[in-house]
Design an enzyme around this catalytic site. Sequence first.
Site, PDB file in Angstrom:
ATOM      1  N   ASP A 180       0.885  -1.165   0.000  1.00  0.00           N
ATOM      2  CA  ASP A 180       0.000   0.000   0.000  1.00  0.00           C
ATOM      3  C   ASP A 180       0.921   1.213   0.000  1.00  0.00           C
ATOM      4  OD1 ASP A 180      -1.652   2.135   0.515  1.00  0.00           O
ATOM      5  OD2 ASP A 180      -2.823   1.143   2.071  1.00  0.00           O
ATOM      6  N   HIS A 181       0.996   1.920  -1.119  1.00  0.00           N
ATOM      7  CA  HIS A 181       2.006   2.965  -1.255  1.00  0.00           C
ATOM      8  C   HIS A 181       1.830   4.091  -0.236  1.00  0.00           C
ATOM      9  CE1 HIS A 181      -1.244   4.702  -3.749  1.00  0.00           C
ATOM     10  NE2 HIS A 181      -0.723   5.859  -3.424  1.00  0.00           N
ATOM     11  N   HIS A 243      -6.252   2.790   2.487  1.00  0.00           N
ATOM     12  CA  HIS A 243      -5.384   3.913   2.830  1.00  0.00           C
ATOM     13  C   HIS A 243      -5.760   4.571   4.157  1.00  0.00           C
ATOM     14  CE1 HIS A 243      -3.680   3.324  -0.981  1.00  0.00           C
ATOM     15  NE2 HIS A 243      -4.449   4.112  -1.696  1.00  0.00           N
TER      16      HIS A 243
END
Length: 499
Positions: A180-181, A243
């Site tokens: 998950d960037h 996120h």
Amino acid sequence: MSVIDTSCIVIFGASGDLTQRMLIPALYHLYVDQKLPKSFAILGVSRSIYSDQAFRSKLIKNIKSDKKINEELLNKFCEHLFYQAINTSDVNDYTLLKKRISRINADRELKNNTLFYLATPPSLYSVIPEHLAAVGLNEETDGWKRLVVEKPFGSDLKSAVSLDESLYRHFQEQQIYRIDHYLGKETVQNMLVLRFANSIFEPLWNGRYIDYVEVTGAEALGVEQRGGYYDGSGAMRDMLQNHLLQVIAMVAMEPPAVINAKSMRDEVVKVLQCLKPLSQDDLENNLVLGQYIQSQVRGKCLPAYREEEGVPNNSRTETYVGLKLFINNWRWDGVPFYLRTGKRLPTRVTEVVIHFKKTPHPVFSADAPENKLIIRIQPDEGIMLGFGLKEPGAGFDAKEVAMDFHYSDLKETELLTAYERLLLDLLKGDATLFARSDAVRACWDFVQPILDYQKKSFPLHGYASGTWGPIEAEKLLNRDNHEWRFPCKNLTDTDYCEL
């Protein structure tokens, strides 16, 4: 010099957008910064037919757009790039892939360490690992093997569990890296240092002193050319489930016993498992779902979501989510967390705002400004603390002032991008910033009632493109005598916002 093991980085979906825009430029910058070992290889894999040279020429276009490019280093980097065309759905083609990896390992004197990166549609997340295992490319008898899976990790709780079961048939949990960037962003990680390394914050980081917390993930753009994909996803799956809940976990977690992957991820899971389950009353009163409609912004007509390419004209997909939630533990009992995310909002910004309670002293609290800590994740990364000081002149009227810090002020520090940081961790085998299976399931378990609620008749509120979402999202906070902060793209504390 880097101490990372030599390895072959195999990227499935090598002709796709993620590889070209993010992965290859990130690997190139790591190479230029001498963070990669001298001996490594990058093998692109997809259905398209390319020679090694044609593949190299295709990928360096995005890198060459950087005016500071070093042609000599770029040419040397390209010598590490290779390509293999296969049908990723045909198990027989994986014999070709295995032979090519073996040949590269021998030619480059690598140690049979292999990183498999699935930059592919989610439909292949179960297929590729199965076929890799069929030819023994998952075995670690002669070197480590790591599998990288991009989000989404399923589309609901059932599919997430099914994906895990599929992956576990061929790879072990310690081999799987769910990326998950957002967790690779410097400011997200710095929240932990800000809290736990500073005694001026950690004693206040609880329900005794914090009134409420808000998390905003705003995007100015619409769905662009991704209407077909986005309509099957929506803001809930695209942003909130992964996120924003991960950011909440970083804000609310307890201090880890040690700084390592297991201890850090244990604390993240504990927070996610303490999220108060959403009741029917929460779904009806603490949840706001919206969809952007047409409006004029800066003289330009922005289309409604239902007018976007690939979107049905009767779509009920949400492009905005506002949610009030609670964390059921001692530290956060009674503290509301407000989350909002949406497309076609006034600006692109992701930030966390910690609102502290007012001082109980009646003389000084009457007109005192609110104390708040703003943690900006993107853009204009930084931290700002707002507090009150006496206005010059007679009396003791308080005026709000701010102390702020911008990462851009660190002139001698080169910040890694999220993908650069995460790729580096992947090659080191450091799983700290990667989602673990139980954390993913806890997130899906929390949002599943919302997904079930959306299958029935539910209110979907329109909001004009370029505004901060439906008016109902304002009421979500106003009834608690709270209000959203309206951020602009700069880390400032002002009522100004871009319209």
